[in-house]
Design a protein around this motif. Structure first.
Motif, short mmCIF file in Angstrom:
data_model
loop_
_atom_site.label_atom_id
_atom_site.label_comp_id
_atom_site.label_asym_id
_atom_site.label_seq_id
_atom_site.Cartn_x
_atom_site.Cartn_y
_atom_site.Cartn_z
N TYR A 56 -52.13 -17.55 85.06
CA TYR A 56 -52.46 -18.96 85.31
C TYR A 56 -51.24 -19.89 85.17
CZ TYR A 56 -55.10 -23.36 85.02
OH TYR A 56 -55.59 -24.62 85.25
N GLY A 57 -50.56 -19.83 84.04
CA GLY A 57 -49.43 -20.73 83.80
C GLY A 57 -49.64 -21.55 82.54
N GLY A 85 -46.13 -17.47 82.97
CA GLY A 85 -47.26 -16.59 83.23
C GLY A 85 -46.80 -15.18 83.55
N VAL A 86 -46.99 -14.26 82.63
CA VAL A 86 -46.59 -12.87 82.84
C VAL A 86 -47.49 -12.22 83.89
CG1 VAL A 86 -46.31 -10.61 81.75
CG2 VAL A 86 -45.64 -12.69 80.52
N GLY A 87 -48.79 -12.47 83.78
CA GLY A 87 -49.73 -11.96 84.77
C GLY A 87 -50.07 -10.50 84.63
N TRP A 144 -49.40 -2.25 76.79
CA TRP A 144 -49.76 -1.33 77.88
C TRP A 144 -49.87 -2.07 79.20
CZ3 TRP A 144 -50.55 2.56 80.95
CH2 TRP A 144 -51.54 2.48 81.92
N THR A 145 -50.48 -3.27 79.19
CA THR A 145 -50.63 -4.01 80.44
C THR A 145 -49.27 -4.34 81.05
OG1 THR A 145 -50.68 -6.26 79.46
CG2 THR A 145 -52.77 -5.04 79.57
N ALA A 146 -48.32 -4.72 80.20
CA ALA A 146 -46.98 -5.04 80.71
C ALA A 146 -46.30 -3.80 81.29
CB ALA A 146 -46.13 -5.65 79.60
N LEU A 147 -46.50 -2.66 80.62
CA LEU A 147 -45.92 -1.41 81.10
C LEU A 147 -46.55 -1.00 82.44
CD1 LEU A 147 -44.06 1.03 80.56
CD2 LEU A 147 -45.97 2.09 79.34
N ALA A 148 -47.87 -1.11 82.55
CA ALA A 148 -48.56 -0.76 83.80
C ALA A 148 -48.12 -1.69 84.93
CB ALA A 148 -50.07 -0.84 83.60
N GLN A 149 -47.97 -2.97 84.63
CA GLN A 149 -47.52 -3.92 85.64
C GLN A 149 -46.12 -3.55 86.14
OE1 GLN A 149 -46.26 -7.85 84.31
NE2 GLN A 149 -47.47 -8.81 85.94
N ARG A 197 -39.67 -11.65 99.73
CA ARG A 197 -38.95 -12.80 99.18
C ARG A 197 -39.41 -13.05 97.75
NH1 ARG A 197 -39.86 -18.40 99.38
NH2 ARG A 197 -41.74 -18.08 100.60
N GLN A 198 -40.72 -12.88 97.49
CA GLN A 198 -41.30 -12.96 96.16
C GLN A 198 -42.39 -11.90 96.06
OE1 GLN A 198 -42.14 -17.39 96.44
NE2 GLN A 198 -41.77 -17.22 94.24
N LEU A 199 -42.59 -11.38 94.86
CA LEU A 199 -43.57 -10.32 94.67
C LEU A 199 -44.44 -10.63 93.46
CD1 LEU A 199 -44.28 -7.59 96.03
CD2 LEU A 199 -42.87 -6.48 94.29
N LEU A 200 -45.74 -10.60 93.66
CA LEU A 200 -46.69 -10.85 92.58
C LEU A 200 -47.50 -9.58 92.33
CD1 LEU A 200 -48.18 -13.00 90.73
CD2 LEU A 200 -49.82 -13.22 92.62
N VAL A 201 -47.58 -9.16 91.07
CA VAL A 201 -48.34 -7.97 90.70
C VAL A 201 -49.27 -8.36 89.55
CG1 VAL A 201 -48.24 -5.60 89.85
CG2 VAL A 201 -46.43 -6.47 91.36
N THR A 202 -50.56 -8.35 89.81
CA THR A 202 -51.55 -8.72 88.80
C THR A 202 -52.73 -7.75 88.82
OG1 THR A 202 -52.66 -10.22 90.35
CG2 THR A 202 -51.00 -11.18 88.91
N PRO A 203 -53.41 -7.57 87.68
CA PRO A 203 -54.58 -6.70 87.66
C PRO A 203 -55.77 -7.37 88.32
CG PRO A 203 -54.29 -7.71 85.52
CD PRO A 203 -53.10 -8.13 86.34
N THR A 204 -56.66 -6.57 88.84
CA THR A 204 -57.92 -7.11 89.36
C THR A 204 -58.86 -7.36 88.18
OG1 THR A 204 -58.69 -4.84 89.76
CG2 THR A 204 -57.67 -6.01 91.61
#
Length: 337
Positions: free
Chosen positions: A110-111, A124-126, A172-177, A196-203
């Motif tokens: 979110y931020g 926001g790590v996400g 673990w979430t940071a490692l999986a991301q 140009r930009q990449l977003l990786v977030t869990p569902t």
């Protein structure tokens, strides 16, 4: 994170810091209050939907302001319970319960404006969804055990283990991301189309199935990867972001604000004579939680600014959850549209 997670974290921190110096219920109560307080800013109406969104998790989530507020909350708790001799310990408990709230929020996409008033950057790590039972349940179990054992060593140990397991899950979430980001970068590099930009977030509700958004100048690509997928590759689908509409409305404050707050992960679209700006970080194509109407076409065909209104949607939830369960298990099924 959701209110239950923040309450449980604050209560667990309060119990862990106070130990046997006070009754467990007092430590859990005040820790839960401190862990919930920062989110009361959601009750403030700043005048329009974009301001309400981008000023949530702002001053009330500042490490600086929360640090200044901690001794006041500690003084209130220690005096109400006649425990002035433990004021310093209450101070530490309240400070940790307060500051862990925005630190946990920062793990979502979110931020969170941690450094107010010195910076309004939304961190926001996400790496975790806003609601994740695997994070919350250990905390709840630990607090409930501590309350049930009324401060005995066994109950306090359960509470410590709850904090340890929930924190380990965050790691673990940071490692999986990081792992999924690597696969996404490899997939795009193999195609010769790095993003140009990449977003990786869990569902929603898990850290097994991940959503990947690759931004382009004129559009974006969306793909999904499950840790149970048989192949280390991601199939992307391209979508338009209407850069011409963005150029036409670039001088609107609401457009500039969402472009900043989303770190560039947004799209513009025209729908039924309305100009919309969409935060691509929360939701999935075509349904997004934050979709703001910012202008409407006048009779002369020109865009007329309007007070921003959120017309976002979560889509067909039962259908979406059914797809999520299939895709999470590694079945290559297309997302619902």
């Amino acid at each position: 994170m959701d209110s239950l997670s923040q309450l449980a974290l604050g209560a667990a921190v309060g119990v862990a810091v106070m130990g046997r110096r006070t009754a467990v219920w007092k430590a859990a109560l005040w820790g839960g209050i401190a862990g919930t307080l920062p989110d009361l800013d959601a009750l403030i109406d700043h005048g329009d939907a974009v301001r309400n969104m981008t000023l949530h998790r702002a001053a009330s989530h500042s490490l600086f302001w929360l640090t200044l507020g901690a001794p006041l909350l500690a003084a209130l708790a220690s005096r109400l319970h006649g425990e002035r001799q433990h004021f310093r310990r209450w101070w530490l408990a309240m400070w940790l319960a307060l500051v862990t709230h925005p630190l946990l929020d920062t793990m979502t996409v979110y931020g969170t404006q941690l450094l107010q008033p010195f910076s309004d950057h939304p961190f926001g790590v996400g790496s975790i969804f806003i609601i994740d039972p695997l994070y919350t349940l250990p905390l709840l179990a630990g607090v409930v055990a501590a309350l049930a054992w009324r401060g005995d060593a066994a109950g306090l140990n359960w509470n410590r283990w709850g904090l340890f397991l929930s924190t380990a899950y965050l790691a673990w979430t940071a490692l999986a991301q990081w792992h999924v980001r690597g696969i996404a970068e490899q997939t795009l590099a193999a195609r010769g189309t790095p993003a140009r930009q990449l977003l990786v977030t869990p569902t929603a509700f898990n850290t097994v199935l991940w959503r990947v958004v690759a931004m382009r100048e004129d559009g974006f690509e969306e793909g999904y990867y499950s840790l149970l997928d048989p192949e280390r590759t991601i199939r992307f689908q391209r979508h338009d972001r209407q850069p011409a509409l963005k150029a036409a409305l670039d001088d609107l404050w609401a457009v500039q604000r969402i472009a900043w707050f989303s770190h560039g992960f947004y799209k513009m679209q025209e729908q039924g004579g309305s100009a919309l700006i969409v935060d691509l970080r929360m939701g999935q194509e075509p349904s997004y939680i934050f979709t703001f109407e910012v202008a409407r076409r006048g009779d002369d065909g020109r865009w007329v600014p309007v007070t921003p209104e959120n017309i976002g949607s979560r889509g067909d939830l039962p259908r979406g959850l059914a797809w999520l369960w299939q895709r999470l298990r590694g079945q290559d099924v297309p997302p619902p549209r």
